[in-house]
Each structure stands twice: as C-alpha cells, then as structure tokens.
Motif scaffolding. Structure first.
Motif, short mmCIF file in Angstrom:
data_model
loop_
_atom_site.label_atom_id
_atom_site.label_comp_id
_atom_site.label_asym_id
_atom_site.label_seq_id
_atom_site.Cartn_x
_atom_site.Cartn_y
_atom_site.Cartn_z
N PHE A 277 0.82 -1.12 0.02
CA PHE A 277 -0.02 0.03 -0.09
C PHE A 277 0.86 1.33 0.19
O PHE A 277 0.54 2.14 -0.69
N GLY A 278 2.10 1.40 0.75
CA GLY A 278 3.03 2.46 0.52
C GLY A 278 3.28 2.54 -1.00
O GLY A 278 3.38 3.84 -1.30
N LYS A 279 3.51 1.54 -1.86
CA LYS A 279 4.20 1.58 -2.88
C LYS A 279 3.04 2.27 -4.08
O LYS A 279 3.02 2.92 -4.74
N ARG A 280 1.68 1.67 -3.60
CA ARG A 280 0.56 2.42 -4.50
C ARG A 280 0.40 3.69 -4.03
O ARG A 280 -0.10 4.34 -5.02
N SER A 281 0.67 4.08 -3.14
CA SER A 281 0.79 5.62 -2.81
C SER A 281 2.10 6.48 -3.13
O SER A 281 2.21 7.40 -2.69
N CYS A 282 2.84 5.78 -3.63
CA CYS A 282 4.10 6.24 -3.98
C CYS A 282 4.89 6.82 -3.05
O CYS A 282 5.53 7.84 -3.09
N VAL A 283 5.05 6.07 -1.88
CA VAL A 283 5.65 6.32 -0.47
C VAL A 283 6.46 5.08 -0.34
O VAL A 283 6.07 4.10 0.06
N GLN A 284 7.89 5.15 -0.55
CA GLN A 284 8.76 3.87 -0.44
C GLN A 284 9.16 3.73 0.91
O GLN A 284 9.47 2.59 1.30
N ASP A 285 9.18 4.88 1.78
CA ASP A 285 9.64 4.66 3.23
C ASP A 285 8.69 4.73 4.22
O ASP A 285 7.87 6.01 4.34
N VAL A 286 8.05 3.59 4.64
CA VAL A 286 6.86 3.68 5.54
C VAL A 286 7.18 2.82 6.92
O VAL A 286 8.16 1.94 6.60
N LEU A 287 6.57 2.95 7.88
CA LEU A 287 6.70 2.17 8.97
C LEU A 287 5.27 1.70 8.99
O LEU A 287 4.24 2.32 9.10
N ALA A 288 5.33 0.31 9.03
CA ALA A 288 4.10 -0.47 8.71
C ALA A 288 3.49 -0.54 10.25
O ALA A 288 4.03 -1.33 10.97
N PHE A 289 2.46 0.03 10.54
CA PHE A 289 1.85 -0.12 11.96
C PHE A 289 0.76 -0.87 12.07
O PHE A 289 -0.37 -0.34 11.46
N ASP A 290 0.57 -1.91 12.56
CA ASP A 290 -0.58 -2.76 12.58
C ASP A 290 -0.90 -3.20 13.94
O ASP A 290 -0.11 -3.73 14.76
N MET A 291 -2.12 -2.58 14.36
CA MET A 291 -2.41 -2.77 15.95
C MET A 291 -3.88 -3.73 15.79
O MET A 291 -4.86 -3.17 15.22
N GLY A 292 -3.75 -4.74 16.41
CA GLY A 292 -4.78 -5.51 16.46
C GLY A 292 -5.71 -5.67 17.84
O GLY A 292 -5.54 -4.74 18.68
N GLY A 293 -6.17 -6.67 18.21
CA GLY A 293 -7.02 -6.61 19.53
C GLY A 293 -5.95 -7.01 20.84
O GLY A 293 -6.35 -6.70 21.79
N THR A 294 -4.90 -7.73 20.38
CA THR A 294 -3.87 -8.07 21.45
C THR A 294 -2.66 -7.63 21.52
O THR A 294 -1.96 -7.24 22.48
N THR A 295 -2.01 -7.52 20.22
CA THR A 295 -0.73 -6.68 20.02
C THR A 295 -0.63 -5.76 18.96
O THR A 295 -1.48 -5.65 18.36
N ALA A 296 0.45 -4.95 19.24
CA ALA A 296 0.66 -3.91 18.00
C ALA A 296 2.17 -4.34 17.40
O ALA A 296 3.05 -4.81 18.26
N LYS A 297 2.16 -4.32 16.06
CA LYS A 297 3.33 -4.59 15.45
C LYS A 297 3.89 -3.55 14.56
O LYS A 297 3.17 -2.77 13.91
N LEU A 298 5.27 -3.15 14.57
CA LEU A 298 5.72 -2.05 13.79
C LEU A 298 7.06 -2.75 12.75
O LEU A 298 7.78 -3.25 13.37
N ALA A 299 6.94 -2.42 11.43
CA ALA A 299 7.74 -2.92 10.53
C ALA A 299 8.49 -1.80 9.75
O ALA A 299 7.61 -1.02 9.26
N ILE A 300 9.54 -1.80 9.66
CA ILE A 300 10.20 -0.75 8.71
C ILE A 300 10.30 -1.26 7.17
O ILE A 300 10.87 -2.18 6.84
N ILE A 301 9.79 -0.47 6.39
CA ILE A 301 9.66 -0.54 4.89
C ILE A 301 10.76 0.53 4.46
O ILE A 301 10.34 1.65 4.28
N ASP A 302 12.03 0.11 4.14
CA ASP A 302 12.85 1.09 3.59
C ASP A 302 13.32 0.80 1.94
O ASP A 302 13.37 -0.25 1.69
#
Length: 719
Positions: A277-302
C-alpha cells in the motif's frame, strides 16, 4: 461479487480472525472479521468463511488458492503450551540450553529472570558420538544408545524429540542416523534434527531453534491436518498454503516439517501489506503499524522493501529487552511487537498510576463492552467511551458492543483517580499511544533511522484509531490509511510470493576459497529451495528468482555481517564484487572499515521466490450498517477542550479520489475506523488510500513540484 477464480486469505489473530476473498478476474476483494476461538481456532475460521461466502453468494468450488497465517505457534511458545519435549545431544553438551551465552541482559539486576529452557534438565539426555568441525567423524554414533534414550523420554511422556549433535551443520550423518533409528523404534514420536531446522554454527542458538521446532511440531501437525480437513469439508478443493515468517508461502507438508518457520507469519503478512500500500501511494519509506486486539506490530519498509532478519527472540521475559528471550535462527521480516491492543487491560499500580497492558482480555472474555463476561476496562472500552467507535458498525456489524458496560468498567478506577469517566478513557488512550510510540522510537533508532523520514501506514482494527496520535508523538508528518485497513494482514497473504530461504555453514576464507565449491554450495541450497517452490507452485521452481547472500566477517572477528551478493555463477573473477559488497555493508553498519584484513565466509544463504503480488488488487470496504452509512456527525471527545463535540463522520466507501477534508473527523468502514485529529488534513489519493497530513502548516498532500521529483515519484511507483 460474481463467481470467478478466488484466493482465500485467513489470518488468525489473538482477538479477531480476518477472512478475505480476492477475485482474480475483477481484481477486487471483500472481507469479514470473526471473533477468534482460542481453544479451537479452526471453528472461528470455518464460521467466518461460511458467513462471508453466504453474504457474498460465492461458490466454494471457485476457490483456487487458500493462504493461511496464524499466531497459534507463537502463543504456544509464549504461554508454554507446546508438547512435552525431550532433547538428545552429544555427550557433554546436556546443559547448553542452561548455560546459553552466560550473558545477563540486565547486568545489575540481582533478581533477574533468565529465559526458562523449554526442555527441563531431566529430559535432556546424551548420546555417545563426536563430529569434528570439519565434518570428519571422530567418534561413531552409538545408535543403540540413542534408541534407548528415546525410549526413556517416551516413557516419561515425551511426544517430541529434538536431536542436536555437535557440528552437525558440517556433517549431518549422525543426526540422520539417529532420526531414522528413533522413527523405526518409536514411530509415534515426533523428531526434529538441527541439520534440517538450523544447519549453522553456534551451538546454543542451533539447539534453541531446534528445540523450539520440536516443541510446536505436534501442535502444528494436528492443527494443519484439522484445518486442511475442515476447509475440504466446505467444498474447497484448492491447496492450503502457509505464510512463513520471511513473507513467503509454502505448502502444508513443508510447514509441518519445520513449523518454527511460521512463528511470525501474521505480522509478516502485515508488513507485506504495508509495503504494497505504501508503493501504491508512491511512498517508499513507511513504518507499517498494525494494531490488533492483542498486540501492535511495527515493521520498517525502507525503499519499498521490508527488512529481513535471520535471528530473533521469542517469548522474551522483558518484551523490549534484547537477550531476555529464546533465540530463534530463522529468516523473518524484522519487526517489533508491542503488548498493546484493543484488549489491553488498564489498571492502577501500587502508586496509583494508570498503566495499560501488557495483559489482554483477548477475545474471551474480551473487553467489557463485548458483554461476554469481561469486567476490566480495556483500550477498546476507552475508544468506545471517547466516541471513536460506532456500536452499530463495530467489526462490520457482526458484534454488538455496549457503551454502558464500558463506562461501568471504568467508573471505579476513574473515581479512584479523581477523574471523570471520559478523562479516564482519554488517559488510557494517551498512555497506550505513548507506549507504542516509545517502543517504535527505539526500534527505528536502533536501525539507524529517524522516524520523521517515514510515513506511518495504519493497518489492523486499531491502527487507524491510534495511528495519527502515534505518528505525532514520533514527530512524523504523514499517515496513510489504506482501504480495508482492518484486514490488511489477510490482504498481505494474497500478495505473498512462494519463498524459501536456505542456508548452510561453510567456514571458508574468501581469499583462498575454492570457487567451484562455493558455486556448487549455492546451487545445492538453491536446488533444494526450488524443489519446495515446485511443490508449492508446480512448474515455477525452474524460473524462480534467487537472491544470494553470505554471512561475512574479517578474520578474527566474533560475529558476521549478512551481505547481499551479486548473482552467480561465481568464479575467481567474482572476488572483487563480493569483497566490495561486504565492505559497503560493513561501512553502512559500523561507519568505518578496517584498513586491511582477510575475509571469512561463515554461512551462505539463498532466498528463492516465485509468484505472488496482486498488482491490481482493489478492496471492497464492505457494507456498513444502515444506521451508520449516511454521512452525519458523532459526539467525540476532544482532549484540548476536555469535552465532547459533534464531528463529521465519513463513510469510507463514499469518498472519491481527490476529495479533501479536515480534522477532527471520523472515517468509518466495516473493518476499521480512522480518527483524524484536529488540525490534520486528509486527501484521498488515486489508489483509494487516505493520506493524512499532520503538519498544520500544510493545507493538503502535495504532489511533487519539480520535474526531478515527479520523475522520482514515477520511478517509485513503477518499481
């Protein structure tokens, strides 16, 4: 959706199970969220699939691919709910798991709690054998003794055995003999050998990884068999693929053979969705922040790619402290997990200070507002009290939530704190946001980055609810909310290629290496990976792409730098290119390079991938309940006013490309709700993502102004 060729994505989280169906003919998808059933996860899956297929009038027979990710095996490690496991190892190495690296992760803590070994000492037995580091047998294996030790373990109730012999990475013959002998004598025992699971140097890490694999192997075998059978009973004849921690897919038999590869499968899918989705918005550097019901995850997209790590820690005693967990040597998308989710429980500590998490109400009993027996206030309860959630549209209207129960759960602690219920709810919201921002800040800095260079890409049911505030705390100016954000991890499954990572330890000097042997070594592990690719996607192994890498170091150093290498075949003429690649990676990692020194190749690696990537993927945001579909307003708590105010509510499906609006506002869709804070501006881009500009000085998301910037943007979108 009309009938067609469908791909079915299933992601089981701690609170919700996400189901997504992708129509390959139309390039669109639709989704459903179902409460996870922890005691029997397949039940929630089957119920959710039936609900979605009946709602959309889909045919099970038209499904041609099923992709699955689950947190089941991670939870088994964390909660110590795997199989009773035994270890058979070389005589004299029984205590490797206990001794570990003889390292305290907190040097001055006199009451430190070190990671508990999965296998207790009474179930760690020895066998007479010895293999040299050069792969030469120094003492033959006593096969009869191995069988006898396996019998002792079986008599003690062990159902899974790990076999880890010294230097088996150099020559696996003894481990294979032991495996075959135990299988013949005790066919009901599950057996894992280190030369299959983790064929590399470093005894402690290799032992820890193999034992962890053995610990979850019976669980994986039974679960995957049951899931396969349940899916077939629905009338789906398509093969079941499993998401691996490295962001690739594999077939069920490979997943059952080495289930430790699946530990981070759900978060890996979320990272793939972030990159997509970062690529589709033409943004190559994103922090993928995924928050669910139990944990939150963060991944670096460089630069458009998730970072890959080849070691990580599971079941940490202290979540953010390196060295406090069990080392696992597998390839995985690098990310951080934070004990913060919609089910995170708020409480007052001994000093009367408000704390949130890491304990979670999960899906059972769940937050108080679910009305399923939960009585403690959670983050979801706070979001409901603050007006962020619509009770009628929560989880696409599949679950009714009660604001009165949420307020009742908070009232005692609010009174104890001297706050009103809304103020207390805002305190929960603020604290969980700061907890996530603090963990993200450290993770990004440790990778040599500053958060401000990234956009925060918001996914998961809670990501859009909390993401804008988290981004502001990180000093970021942009957030991106893609369509279908609440089920993005399941969408990530649909984009994943088949990918298999293989490695082997060699221990050669680059300056004197036998180039024919080096090339043959790479070809062996690539051929092995391609065979698995072929079993996953028939006929694609031969054309699969391979990325070679190696663990390199200067002679005398204790640890290696993983370096991406040029494509083969390798000859003496390749020496300069490999050395240059290593020096560049070394300089990037440490800031400088020693003036001279020979180089060692410790491990060789190959990542082979084929297929995947739905470039035209669109997302049907789903129907919102009739009561909530119309644009209108909702009372939402604004902290700067310390009061509620009527703010506009936008239906996500009604927004069109180019539309601009300002915060405070609420954007609602079936799987998630985006909270737009005051002084923020939102524009809908051409891909349907919402670009949230958090910089008050800028009125809207600006396209590149110069020809150079425009060219760079087009290149980013094309690559």
């Amino acid at each position: 959706m009309q009938t067609g060729n469908y791909a079915l994505g299933i992601d089981i989280g701690g609170t919700f199970t996400d189901i997504v169906v992708y129509d390959s003919r139309k390039g669109t998808s639709t989704s459903h969220k179902e409460l996870t059933t922890p005691k029997a996860p397949y039940e929630g899956v089957i119920r959710g699939v039936r609900t979605l297929f009946e709602r959309e009038a889909l045919s099970y027979a038209d499904v041609d691919r099923v992709i699955h990710a689950t947190t089941l095996f991670t939870n088994a490690l964390i909660e110590r709910k795997g199989a009773l496991t035994g270890l058979v190892t070389t005589a004299g190495f029984r205590d490797t798991l206990e001794m570990a690296r003889e390292h305290k992760y907190e040097l001055f803590d006199l009451h430190i709690e070190l990671p508990r070994p999965i296998v207790p000492r009474r179930l760690r037995l020895e066998a007479a054998e010895r293999m040299g580091p050069d792969g030469v047998v120094q003492q033959p294996l006593d096969v009869a003794q191995v069988v006898e030790q396996a019998g002792r373990l079986a008599a003690a109730g062990v159902t899974s055995v790990a076999i880890v012999f010294l230097h088996a990475y150099a020559n696996p013959v003894h481990e294979r003999m032991a495996r075959d002998a135990i299988a013949a004598a005790h066919p009901r025992l599950f057996v894992s050998i280190s030369s299959d699971v983790s064929p590399q140097i470093r005894e402690y890490e290799r032992t820890s990884t193999t034992v962890a694999n053995a610990y979850v192997k019976p669980l994986a075998d039974g679960y995957l068999d049951r899931m396969t059978a349940e899916i077939k009973q629905l009338g789906i004849r398509a093969p079941l693929f499993m998401m691996l921690s490295n962001g690739g897919l594999t077939h069920v038999d490979e997943a059952k053979r080495v289930p430790i590869q699946l530990l981070e499968s759900g978060p890996a899918a979320g990272a793939l969705a972030g990159a997509f989705f970062g690529k589709r918005s033409c943004v190559q550097d994103v922090l993928a922040f995924d928050m669910g019901g139990t944990t939150a995850k963060l991944a670096i997209i460089d630069a458009g790619r998730p970072l890959i790590a080849h070691h990580f820690e599971a079941s940490r005693e202290k979540r953010l402290t390196e060295g406090s967990g069990l080392p696992i040597s597998i390839s995985t998308i690098e990310l951080i997990e934070i004990g913060a989710g919609g089910g995170s429980i708020a409480h007052l500590d001994a000093l009367g200070l408000l704390k949130v998490g890491p304990e979670s109400a999960s899906s059972l009993p769940g937050p108080a507002c679910y009305g399923r027996g939960g009585t403690q206030p959670t983050v979801t309860d706070a979001n409901l009290v603050l007006g962020f959630l619509d009770p009628a549209a929560f989880a696409g209207g599949t679950l009714s939530i009660d604001v009165g129960k949420a307020e009742d759960a908070m009232r005692p602690l609010a009174a104890q704190s001297g706050l009103s219920v809304p103020e207390f709810a805002w305190g929960i919201y603020s604290i969980v946001n700061e907890n996530m921002a603090a963990a993200a800040r450290v993770h990004v800095a440790e990778r040599g980055h500053h958060a401000g260079k990234f956009a925060l890409l918001l996914t998961g049911g809670g990501g859009p609810l909390h993401g804008c505030e988290v981004a502001r705390r990180l000093g970021m100016t942009r957030a991106i909310c893609p369509p279908g954000a609440g089920v993005a991890s399941a969408l990530g499954l649909l984009m994943a290629p088949a990918r298999i990572d293989r490695m082997v330890s060699v221990g050669w000097k680059l300056e004197t290496v036998d180039w024919a042997a080096l090339e043959a070594g790479y070809q062996r592990i690539e051929d092995d990976a391609r065979a698995v690719i072929d079993a996953t996607l028939p006929g694609q192994g031969a054309t699969a792409k391979s990325q070679r890498a190696a663990d390199l170091r200067f002679v005398g150093q204790g640890f290696e730098v993983i370096t991406e290498l040029p494509a083969g075949p390798y000859t003496a003429d390749t020496y300069a290119a490999i050395r240059a690649a290593f020096l560049a990676t070394y300089a990037k990692t440490f800031g400088q390079v020693p003036p001279r020194g020979d180089i060692e190749i410790i491990n060789i690696r190959a990542a082979v991938s084929a297929g995947g990537g739905e470039g035209n993927l669109d997302v049907d945001t789903g129907a919102i309940s009739a009561a909530s579909a119309a644009r209108g307003t909702r009372r939402m708590y604004l902290a700067e006013r310390k009061d509620y105010a009527d703010v506009p509510v936008y239906e996500r499906g009604a927004l069109t490309a180019g539309q601009v609006f300002h915060g405070p506002a609420i954007v609602q869709e079936a799987s998630s709700t985006l909270i737009v804070p005051p002084r923020a501006t939102v524009e809908v881009d051409d891909s349907g993502s919402l670009i949230v500009n958090l910089d008050a000085a800028s009125a809207r998301w600006q396209a590149p102004s110069s020809a150079t910037e425009e060219s760079e943007k087009q290149d980013a979108c094309a690559n």
